[in-house]
Motif scaffolding. Structure first.
Motif, PDB file in Angstrom:
ATOM      1  N   MET A 278     -10.451 -42.623 -58.054  1.00  0.00           N
ATOM      2  CA  MET A 278      -9.905 -43.864 -57.494  1.00  0.00           C
ATOM      3  C   MET A 278     -10.300 -45.040 -58.380  1.00  0.00           C
ATOM      4  N   ASN A 279      -9.317 -45.867 -58.735  1.00  0.00           N
ATOM      5  CA  ASN A 279      -9.548 -47.003 -59.624  1.00  0.00           C
ATOM      6  C   ASN A 279     -10.005 -48.214 -58.810  1.00  0.00           C
ATOM      7  N   ILE A 280     -11.315 -48.439 -58.755  1.00  0.00           N
ATOM      8  CA  ILE A 280     -11.878 -49.514 -57.950  1.00  0.00           C
ATOM      9  C   ILE A 280     -12.295 -50.672 -58.848  1.00  0.00           C
ATOM     10  N   ASP A 281     -11.805 -51.865 -58.559  1.00  0.00           N
ATOM     11  CA  ASP A 281     -12.215 -53.077 -59.245  1.00  0.00           C
ATOM     12  C   ASP A 281     -13.469 -53.597 -58.549  1.00  0.00           C
ATOM     13  N   THR A 282     -14.636 -53.273 -59.122  1.00  0.00           N
ATOM     14  CA  THR A 282     -15.900 -53.618 -58.454  1.00  0.00           C
ATOM     15  C   THR A 282     -16.097 -55.117 -58.338  1.00  0.00           C
ATOM     16  N   ASN A 283     -15.580 -55.875 -59.298  1.00  0.00           N
ATOM     17  CA  ASN A 283     -15.716 -57.326 -59.213  1.00  0.00           C
ATOM     18  C   ASN A 283     -14.937 -57.871 -58.022  1.00  0.00           C
ATOM     19  N   LEU A 284     -13.703 -57.346 -57.817  1.00  0.00           N
ATOM     20  CA  LEU A 284     -12.902 -57.784 -56.675  1.00  0.00           C
ATOM     21  C   LEU A 284     -13.547 -57.337 -55.366  1.00  0.00           C
ATOM     22  N   ILE A 285     -14.117 -56.135 -55.345  1.00  0.00           N
ATOM     23  CA  ILE A 285     -14.823 -55.664 -54.137  1.00  0.00           C
ATOM     24  C   ILE A 285     -15.930 -56.640 -53.777  1.00  0.00           C
ATOM     25  N   ASP A 286     -16.693 -57.073 -54.772  1.00  0.00           N
ATOM     26  CA  ASP A 286     -17.794 -58.022 -54.515  1.00  0.00           C
ATOM     27  C   ASP A 286     -17.260 -59.348 -53.982  1.00  0.00           C
ATOM     28  N   ILE A 287     -16.130 -59.810 -54.529  1.00  0.00           N
ATOM     29  CA  ILE A 287     -15.544 -61.072 -54.069  1.00  0.00           C
ATOM     30  C   ILE A 287     -15.058 -60.941 -52.628  1.00  0.00           C
ATOM     31  N   LEU A 288     -14.422 -59.807 -52.296  1.00  0.00           N
ATOM     32  CA  LEU A 288     -13.974 -59.594 -50.916  1.00  0.00           C
ATOM     33  C   LEU A 288     -15.158 -59.467 -49.967  1.00  0.00           C
ATOM     34  N   GLU A 289     -16.236 -58.878 -50.427  1.00  0.00           N
ATOM     35  CA  GLU A 289     -17.442 -58.822 -49.596  1.00  0.00           C
ATOM     36  C   GLU A 289     -17.928 -60.231 -49.273  1.00  0.00           C
ATOM     37  N   THR A 290     -17.797 -61.137 -50.231  1.00  0.00           N
ATOM     38  CA  THR A 290     -18.158 -62.538 -49.976  1.00  0.00           C
ATOM     39  C   THR A 290     -17.273 -63.139 -48.897  1.00  0.00           C
TER      40      THR A 290
ATOM     41  N   CYS B 229     -13.031 -76.042 -56.425  1.00  0.00           N
ATOM     42  CA  CYS B 229     -13.739 -74.825 -55.998  1.00  0.00           C
ATOM     43  C   CYS B 229     -14.861 -74.380 -56.936  1.00  0.00           C
ATOM     44  N   PRO B 230     -14.676 -74.332 -58.258  1.00  0.00           N
ATOM     45  CA  PRO B 230     -15.746 -73.809 -59.112  1.00  0.00           C
ATOM     46  C   PRO B 230     -17.079 -74.532 -58.944  1.00  0.00           C
ATOM     47  N   ALA B 231     -17.040 -75.845 -58.810  1.00  0.00           N
ATOM     48  CA  ALA B 231     -18.289 -76.608 -58.669  1.00  0.00           C
ATOM     49  C   ALA B 231     -19.016 -76.289 -57.370  1.00  0.00           C
ATOM     50  N   LYS B 232     -18.267 -75.814 -56.358  1.00  0.00           N
ATOM     51  CA  LYS B 232     -18.899 -75.469 -55.073  1.00  0.00           C
ATOM     52  C   LYS B 232     -19.245 -73.974 -54.993  1.00  0.00           C
ATOM     53  N   GLY B 233     -18.987 -73.241 -56.070  1.00  0.00           N
ATOM     54  CA  GLY B 233     -19.301 -71.813 -56.060  1.00  0.00           C
ATOM     55  C   GLY B 233     -18.295 -70.974 -55.303  1.00  0.00           C
ATOM     56  N   THR B 234     -17.117 -71.536 -55.016  1.00  0.00           N
ATOM     57  CA  THR B 234     -16.088 -70.814 -54.258  1.00  0.00           C
ATOM     58  C   THR B 234     -15.307 -69.897 -55.189  1.00  0.00           C
ATOM     59  N   LYS B 235     -15.259 -68.617 -54.827  1.00  0.00           N
ATOM     60  CA  LYS B 235     -14.535 -67.652 -55.650  1.00  0.00           C
ATOM     61  C   LYS B 235     -13.317 -67.056 -54.954  1.00  0.00           C
ATOM     62  N   ILE B 236     -13.149 -67.346 -53.659  1.00  0.00           N
ATOM     63  CA  ILE B 236     -11.995 -66.798 -52.938  1.00  0.00           C
ATOM     64  C   ILE B 236     -11.508 -67.803 -51.906  1.00  0.00           C
ATOM     65  N   VAL B 237     -10.186 -67.948 -51.822  1.00  0.00           N
ATOM     66  CA  VAL B 237      -9.558 -68.902 -50.915  1.00  0.00           C
ATOM     67  C   VAL B 237      -8.496 -68.183 -50.096  1.00  0.00           C
ATOM     68  N   HIS B 238      -8.565 -68.375 -48.777  1.00  0.00           N
ATOM     69  CA  HIS B 238      -7.529 -67.858 -47.888  1.00  0.00           C
ATOM     70  C   HIS B 238      -6.496 -68.954 -47.697  1.00  0.00           C
TER      71      HIS B 238
END
Length: 487
Positions: free
Chosen positions: A1-13, A94-103
């Protein structure tokens, strides 16, 4: 299974944020901008919540901030409710606030079909990628995660479960949760992803595949932009967890509606049927069948045989139930001789009369009593190798006064749950219901059935509203179990 670990970490956030900003929130209860802040407060989210509105000093009792940059701490997750043209400016903060994901709740983009809206959506995507920010949506309800106290609608259950779901439609996702709650289902994570501008259905499927809190995956697709990616993902994910999915937009009218709902390309029904079959996905036609299948997969142990014993509610219902089960691909074997011989000792009045399906209406002719002979029959059938599982029907098909009927239903329910707890044979309950009548006595009968259904759900006995729904779901479940065991 091709897992993007970086994206997994971002979704965990996104599922475990320490601080959430709701950009564009308001105090207008008829707006989504109000509701998303309200949901977090009502659901008792434990992190920090920051309303962002340049025209308000406070919103719902919380200090409001004119922009994201003015919030005094890092913000893990942003819920974006502002108009689409303002989104690029928000992303720039967002970058200055450490935000990596936006809904992005924000809508009126490519789903409108307008050229300028599509161009703006592409501009938002380009800005997000340049800033290394991931997007959920736009045009979606986002995340429901009961363990983390994240909700995207009112009065959703707070208990967690083992079902993860990805839904292109936000409204359909909350309907799944509510319908499922009535049948005893609870969810690990539910994601509404809308237009899938950035993170798409394949990404979310991969996330749920590796999620320890999720054991069963439900999905609703309207369309897809990368068919090859989805086919590979579905194939990989279905190897490790059951995937049950609805394809919306199967007909001409539905396909046309898809484009205006989530800007998706619906694709032909035959192509999607082939994709599901090749990948090992269990198809569902609508929400009701999806809930039926989720109940089946959640509550039943593996079943690899098709032989069903039916304890019917009455003569006509029993006959129709046998027909329905056989038409669905199940087998209704005759009552074994050994069981009849046992009945000769305890119920000599009916031992040679009883067959499969059992006509429950003849129990009143037995001297030992309705409940006792029912218990004896179910005990014998549960211990017989001639049956792989049992289905019992519960209905208002009885001649008794309401008080007597209520007591009888309570004893039947207790008996069935007690037998279920012994784990001798998988048990299924069909609790008939078509709605409440204006007639008080009829309404009381429907109320009894509703109470029975709730008790069965609490005991994790799968319940269905009709025999055909039960038979279809169970047949698909058996086929799935057999495919996993090489049967």
């Amino acid at each position: 299974m091709n897992i993007d670990t970086n994206l997994i970490d971002i979704l965990e956030t996104a599922f475990h944020p320490k601080a959430i900003a709701v950009a564009g929130t308001s105090e207008d209860p008829l707006s989504f901008r109000y509701q998303f802040l309200r949901h977090l407060l009502d659901y008792n989210y434990t992190g920090h919540v920051y309303p962002v509105n340049p025209n308000k000093e406070s919103v719902l009792g919380l200090k409001a901030y004119p922009n994201l940059s003015s919030i005094p701490e890092p913000v893990d997750y942003v819920i974006c409710c502002i108009p689409a043209p303002k989104v690029p400016d928000l992303l720039a903060e967002c970058p200055a606030k450490g935000t990596k994901i936006v809904h992005m709740v924000t809508a009126r983009l490519s789903e409108t079909g307008r050229k300028e809206a599509r161009e703006l959506e592409n501009k938002i995507l380009h800005a997000a990628r340049k800033l290394n920010i991931r997007l959920i949506g736009p045009n979606c309800l986002g995340i429901y995660y009961p363990r983390g106290r994240l909700a995207n609608a009112h009065n959703l259950p707070r208990e967690t479960g083992n079902i993860g779901a990805i839904f292109q439609s936000g409204g359909a996702s909350t309907m799944l949760i509510r319908y499922g709650e009535l049948r005893g289902l609870r969810f690990s994570k539910v994601i509404s992803y809308g237009n899938a501008l950035d993170i798409d259905e394949s990404d979310f499927l991969n996330y749920l595949a590796q999620d320890d809190e999720t054991e069963i995956i439900a999905a609703y697709f309207e369309g897809v932009k990368d068919g090859k990616k989805l086919l590979k993902t579905l194939t990989d994910v279905a190897r490790v967890k059951p995937v049950i999915a609805i394809k919306g937009g199967r007909g001409k009218a539905g396909a046309k509606a898809v484009a205006s709902h989530t800007a998706a390309i619906a694709g032909s029904t035959s192509v999607w049927d082939t994709v599901f079959k090749k990948a090992g996905v269990i198809p569902a036609r609508d929400l009701r069948e999806l809930v039926d299948l989720l109940v089946t997969f959640s509550f039943l142990p593996p079943i690899t045989g098709y032989k069903v014993g039916i304890f019917g509610a009455g003569g006509g219902l029993s006959v129709m139930s046998a027909d329905i089960c056989e038409e669905a691909g199940l087998t209704v074997p005759p009552m074994p001789h050994a069981i009849r011989e046992e009945l000769k000792k305890t119920a000599p009045e009916i031992w040679d009369w009883i067959g499969n399906p059992i006509d429950g209406s003849i129990m009143g002719a037995v001297s030992m009593g309705f409940t006792e002979i029912t218990r004896e029959l179910l005990r014998l059938m549960s211990g017989s190798p001639h049956f792989d599982f049992l289905i019992t029907e519960f209905s208002d098909d009885n001649p008794f006064l309401t008080e007597i009927g209520t007591n009888l239903a309570a004893r039947q329910t207790e008996l069935y749950i007690g037998l279920h707890n012994k784990q001798l044979k998988p048990l299924i309950a069909v609790v008939h219901s078509e709605g409440a009548s204006t007639n008080v006595s009829s309404y009381q009968r429907w109320k009894i059935l509703t109470e029975q259904r709730a008790k069965f759900a609490e005991a994790r006995i799968p319940t269905y509203l009709a025999m055909d729904e039960a038979a279809k779901a169970i047949h698909k479940f058996i086929n799935y179990c057999r495919s996993k065991t090489g049967g």
